[in-house]
Scaffold this motif. Sequence first.
Motif, short mmCIF file in Angstrom:
data_model
loop_
_atom_site.label_atom_id
_atom_site.label_comp_id
_atom_site.label_asym_id
_atom_site.label_seq_id
_atom_site.Cartn_x
_atom_site.Cartn_y
_atom_site.Cartn_z
N LEU A 113 -3.33 10.61 5.15
CA LEU A 113 -2.11 11.42 5.09
C LEU A 113 -2.46 12.80 5.63
O LEU A 113 -3.63 13.21 5.61
CB LEU A 113 -1.63 11.53 3.64
N LYS A 114 -1.45 13.54 6.03
CA LYS A 114 -1.70 14.86 6.63
C LYS A 114 -2.25 15.86 5.61
O LYS A 114 -2.77 16.90 5.96
CB LYS A 114 -0.42 15.40 7.27
N THR A 115 -2.13 15.51 4.32
CA THR A 115 -2.58 16.43 3.26
C THR A 115 -4.07 16.25 2.94
O THR A 115 -4.62 17.01 2.15
CB THR A 115 -1.77 16.15 1.99
N ASP A 116 -4.71 15.23 3.51
CA ASP A 116 -6.11 14.96 3.14
C ASP A 116 -7.08 15.78 3.99
O ASP A 116 -6.80 16.09 5.15
CB ASP A 116 -6.38 13.46 3.33
N THR A 167 0.85 -1.21 0.00
CA THR A 167 0.00 0.00 0.00
C THR A 167 0.87 1.24 0.00
O THR A 167 0.59 2.23 -0.67
CB THR A 167 -0.92 -0.02 1.25
N LYS A 168 1.98 1.17 0.75
CA LYS A 168 2.90 2.31 0.86
C LYS A 168 3.44 2.71 -0.53
O LYS A 168 3.69 3.88 -0.80
CB LYS A 168 4.04 1.93 1.80
N GLU A 169 3.60 1.71 -1.40
CA GLU A 169 4.13 2.03 -2.75
C GLU A 169 3.18 2.97 -3.49
O GLU A 169 3.59 3.72 -4.37
CB GLU A 169 4.30 0.75 -3.58
N LEU A 170 1.88 2.92 -3.15
CA LEU A 170 0.91 3.74 -3.88
C LEU A 170 0.46 4.94 -3.06
O LEU A 170 -0.17 5.86 -3.58
CB LEU A 170 -0.30 2.89 -4.28
N MET A 171 0.73 4.92 -1.76
CA MET A 171 0.40 6.00 -0.84
C MET A 171 -1.00 6.60 -1.05
O MET A 171 -1.14 7.79 -1.36
CB MET A 171 1.45 7.12 -0.94
N PRO A 172 -2.06 5.81 -0.89
CA PRO A 172 -3.41 6.39 -0.98
C PRO A 172 -3.56 7.50 0.08
O PRO A 172 -2.92 7.43 1.13
CB PRO A 172 -4.34 5.22 -0.67
N LYS A 183 -1.30 -1.08 13.02
CA LYS A 183 -1.40 0.33 13.41
C LYS A 183 -0.02 0.97 13.53
O LYS A 183 0.21 2.11 13.09
CB LYS A 183 -2.14 0.44 14.75
N ALA A 184 0.90 0.23 14.12
CA ALA A 184 2.26 0.77 14.30
C ALA A 184 2.92 0.99 12.94
O ALA A 184 3.56 2.03 12.69
CB ALA A 184 3.08 -0.19 15.16
N LEU A 185 2.72 0.01 12.04
CA LEU A 185 3.34 0.12 10.71
C LEU A 185 2.74 1.27 9.91
O LEU A 185 3.44 2.00 9.20
CB LEU A 185 3.18 -1.22 9.98
N LEU A 186 1.42 1.45 10.04
CA LEU A 186 0.77 2.55 9.33
C LEU A 186 1.34 3.90 9.78
O LEU A 186 1.59 4.79 8.97
CB LEU A 186 -0.75 2.52 9.55
N ALA A 187 1.55 4.03 11.09
CA ALA A 187 2.11 5.28 11.61
C ALA A 187 3.52 5.47 11.05
O ALA A 187 3.90 6.57 10.62
CB ALA A 187 2.14 5.24 13.13
N GLU A 188 4.28 4.36 11.01
CA GLU A 188 5.65 4.43 10.53
C GLU A 188 5.72 4.87 9.07
O GLU A 188 6.62 5.61 8.68
CB GLU A 188 6.25 3.02 10.67
N VAL A 189 4.74 4.42 8.25
CA VAL A 189 4.81 4.78 6.84
C VAL A 189 4.11 6.11 6.54
O VAL A 189 4.00 6.50 5.39
CB VAL A 189 4.30 3.65 5.88
N GLY A 190 3.60 6.79 7.58
CA GLY A 190 3.14 8.17 7.36
C GLY A 190 1.65 8.44 7.53
O GLY A 190 1.18 9.51 7.16
#
Length: 462
Positions: A301-304, A237-242, A283-290
């Motif tokens: 993401l913080k931009t949404d 999922t991180k590769e596509l960064m929804p 949850k921990a991994l999601l936080a780690e990837v942004g």
Amino acid sequence: MLPSQTKLLMSTLVQKYNIPGPRYTSYPTVPYWDLDTFSGHQWKSTLIRNFNESNEEEGISLYIHLPFCESLCTFCGCHKRITKRHEVENPYISNVLKEWKLYCDLLESKPKIKELHLGGGTPTFFSPENLTRLINGIFKTATHAENYEFSFEGHPNNTTKEHLQSLYDVGFRRVSYGVQDYNKKVQLAIHRMQPFVNVKNVTEWAREIGYTSVGHDIIFGLPFQSIDDVAETILKTKELMPDRLAFYSYAHVPWLKGNGQRGYKDSDLPKAEVKREQYEMGKALLAEVGYSEIGMDHFSLKTDSLYSAMKNGTLHRNFMGYTASKTRVMIGLGVSSISDSWDSFAQNVKNLEEYGHLIENNIIPIYRGHILTNEDKIIRRHILNLMCRFRTNWENPEDRFNELPEVKHKLNEMAMDGLVEITSDSIYVTEKGRPFVRNVCMAFDLFLHRKAPDTRLFSMTI
Ligand SMILES: C[S@@+](CC[C@H](N)C(=O)[O-])C[C@H]1O[C@@H](n2cnc3c(N)ncnc32)[C@H](O)[C@@H]1O
Ligand code: SF4
């Protein structure tokens, strides 16, 4: 504290608080609606009143349920009809447009649409031409509210560039795709073969066309799914960064789903401890990837815009889930859809043939609902505050209710576990308590206090 101690503590807490519970897309929750005091007449009069009071200023939300899918995913809990016969598209859209006309005649003025969501089933089962006909048909008797937000759910296996372009042309800027899990064994078990490249294509096409928010849904707790599979899905999922990500717990409710959710055995599902670990690691991994946690099950993401809504306290929750644009009135069209007039709820019939028959006879196809009492409205306010802001208070006398001491008493144990902080007139869900926000809401749910469900109605909270 050492990380391993923290992990152990969290695990014990999840074990303790993981019980069946509602998801609170409404209060009262659907199984507790008072069907005896509900009448279609009252529903319509509360709808007209709230529409007249709010349409000009804030507009309305519109949900359209498009129930068809070509193939059954065996894990699915949604209301759908499986068929490969695309002849069903045209008559269904005609019925939805007739239903919309019944509402517009009732309201006697043009609704301003602030939020529009196409859900399913699979909206992209329908051809781009038919979806365009649907949206243009709706706007024959409606206008766009300022800063409107239109979104739809797309299936990565059948969303085409033409779907994305056609819906973009009529105002859609947000799309969410069902991903679930990338592992082949899991995909086989849930009868949903979906290679990564399909998700990559539809995500990139949406961005090229100009969509400003792309979401993915992923699930943990699926049959044969390991902790590594969940991690692998998140890393892909991180590769596509929804921009948005729903990280759902698989809701296993075969007793509610007829023939669905029976394509695998209960013993094929991850054991409770594994599911807990999938959740915590995820949850921990999601936080780690942004990703930032927005509310229950939702990350962005913080931009949404969901992130800004969460930060500035304007996040809202309704039958469509979390949203950045709150309206008082929400009309649901199509089979099984739920409408909300702010003072009452009403649900459409679920059977396609019955729906068609009622519409042909010019009858708004609702079959059950609930009129909210003053007490329901107080509790709804608290539950919305908790689900969207992780805190609520009763400083204002209008927010108090008789059972408040009992509610506080019920929450004492969660306070001792460090999950909530209670003062004389407020409650705050701590960082550690966020995964358990459903349990906090359950303490406020007076219907649950008064009568425990007779049968199992809800999935586990985690
Ligand atoms: C209507 S589907 C999305 C659109 C399209 N039909 C698809 O499958 O791609 C809505 C989402 O609900 C979630 N969902 C469905 N059944 C579920 C279940 N039993 N437990 C948890 N999530 C579920 C899935 O993540 C799914 O993507
Ligand atoms: S997950 Fe989506 S495509 Fe699969 S059956 Fe459910 S609604 Fe249809």
